[in-house]
Design an enzyme around this catalytic site. Sequence first.
Site, PDB file in Angstrom:
ATOM      1  N   CYS A 341       4.766 -14.252   3.499  1.00  0.00           N
ATOM      2  CA  CYS A 341       3.638 -13.900   2.639  1.00  0.00           C
ATOM      3  C   CYS A 341       3.644 -14.748   1.359  1.00  0.00           C
ATOM      4  O   CYS A 341       3.420 -15.948   1.419  1.00  0.00           O
ATOM      5  CB  CYS A 341       3.614 -12.404   2.352  1.00  0.00           C
ATOM      6  SG  CYS A 341       1.987 -11.808   1.810  1.00  0.00           S
ATOM      7  N   HIS A 425       4.227  -9.677   7.582  1.00  0.00           N
ATOM      8  CA  HIS A 425       5.348  -8.783   7.296  1.00  0.00           C
ATOM      9  C   HIS A 425       5.726  -8.049   8.583  1.00  0.00           C
ATOM     10  O   HIS A 425       4.886  -7.839   9.457  1.00  0.00           O
ATOM     11  CB  HIS A 425       4.968  -7.735   6.246  1.00  0.00           C
ATOM     12  CG  HIS A 425       4.675  -8.294   4.890  1.00  0.00           C
ATOM     13  ND1 HIS A 425       5.645  -8.834   4.083  1.00  0.00           N
ATOM     14  CD2 HIS A 425       3.513  -8.373   4.193  1.00  0.00           C
ATOM     15  CE1 HIS A 425       5.096  -9.217   2.939  1.00  0.00           C
ATOM     16  NE2 HIS A 425       3.805  -8.965   2.992  1.00  0.00           N
TER      17      HIS A 425
END
Length: 502
Positions: A341, A425
Amino acid sequence: MSGGLLVAGTTSDAGKSVVTAGICRWLARQGVKVAPFKAQNMSLNSFVTREGAEIGRAQAMQAQAARVEPTALMNPVLLKPGSDRSSQVVLMGKPVGEMSARGYHGGRQESLLGTVVDCLEQLRAEYDAVICEGAGSPAEINLRRTDIVNMGIARAARFPVLVVGDIDRGGVFASFFGTTALLSKEDQELVAGYLVNKFRGDVSLLEPGLDMLKGLTGRATYGVLPYAHGLGIDEEDGLRVSLRGAVRESEVAPPVGEDLLRIAVCAIPLMSNFTDVDALAAEPGVVVRFVDRPEELADADLVVIPGTRGTVAALEWLRRRGFERALGRRAAEGRPILGICGGFQILGEHIEDEIESRAGAVDGLGLLPVRVRFRREKTLTRPVGRALGENVEGYEIHHGVAEVLGGEPFLDGCRVGAVWGTHWHGSLESDAFRRAFLRAVAADAGRRFVPAPDTSFGALREEQLDRLGDLIEEHADTAALLHLIETGAPPGLPFIAPGAPS
């Protein structure tokens, strides 16, 4: 049954999250249809529900403990800090803007009480019981007027309150008494009793104090939970994370192959979803540690740059501390790096950010052929796909949109040599994919490491949740707890002076 309970705490980190999860798992095992609820959560550790709503990971974990699907109703207000003074406000799973602490507590919070009560009532209509988690302490007298997460929600729902205290910190009797004595008469009427957490030693030595506490307050203690290692599952913030914590507090399981695999996670500012590395730490022979100096990368077989709520601030931190040169040298030498991310964005060539940091154009570390532009709309998805020949799923939470200009495809990102990047994630919780990734890392690192063929992260998580349920079942007065949930606070509880300041 259409009851409920608020689990409050004498302090932050008293154990409210794990006690709430433990009660949910215990009730679920009794056949009770139960749901968790936290009206307002401040956390950088979040999750995406199936309907695309962002909620705290602690509530997602509690939903798993209750054996139900998490929804936005379970955490209607999420605050994601962006600095010491401001947070992004996420309402019903969607971001609605940035707000200072003064602005939020100065009026916005109080206006949300109707929303959170509506969510709680919807859960009460669907479930037999709702176990609410408070935040901080209910005796924060400076914030009581606008409170929607502690006594504010308890009063609105007429829920009994169980106050949890961490005896390992010391002063638990004073904390229980003081917490009660700083509440108004109306609030005190709902404080049913106490739960001692993290006790070490002989409970019989504690019992005289519990008897005296009941004599002083008129309130019972509903249980004494022993200190148990490795139970901080999906905590809201900090560096104490679930399975990594369990590994850190005990001996690392021996490797299947000849070598250990050492993983260093850069402890960047405003780190988010640090639980991404839990699945790595669950593997036998894998040692995970957080680092804040570039020299600590020297013996690492894999360096992870995790997610962050402040991509540009984290990039500046890495440069200021000398990580840029160390990471560039690793990439040139073909030594593995993984960016997740915000960490993925940092590894790219260029960042345009007028949203999060408002820094405008910023050069990234240049280790991946990626250009990132932040947009106001937040990506909140639960993607599935294949990588390294295996099925994989995850979730995305980001404002930055990545344009991948080259490299080998990897999930939604790319790979160049031993440098990997993705917005996903949770991908490492996919067991077969995690093993394939670790085999690739070990090959690039020159380690004779072999992933265990049978490690199931999901099964390990279930074992932990069952341990929480066992703690409640074995060390709490479950009959009294069930009566409390069904019927509410006992009538006639005495008022403890002085009460809340006028």
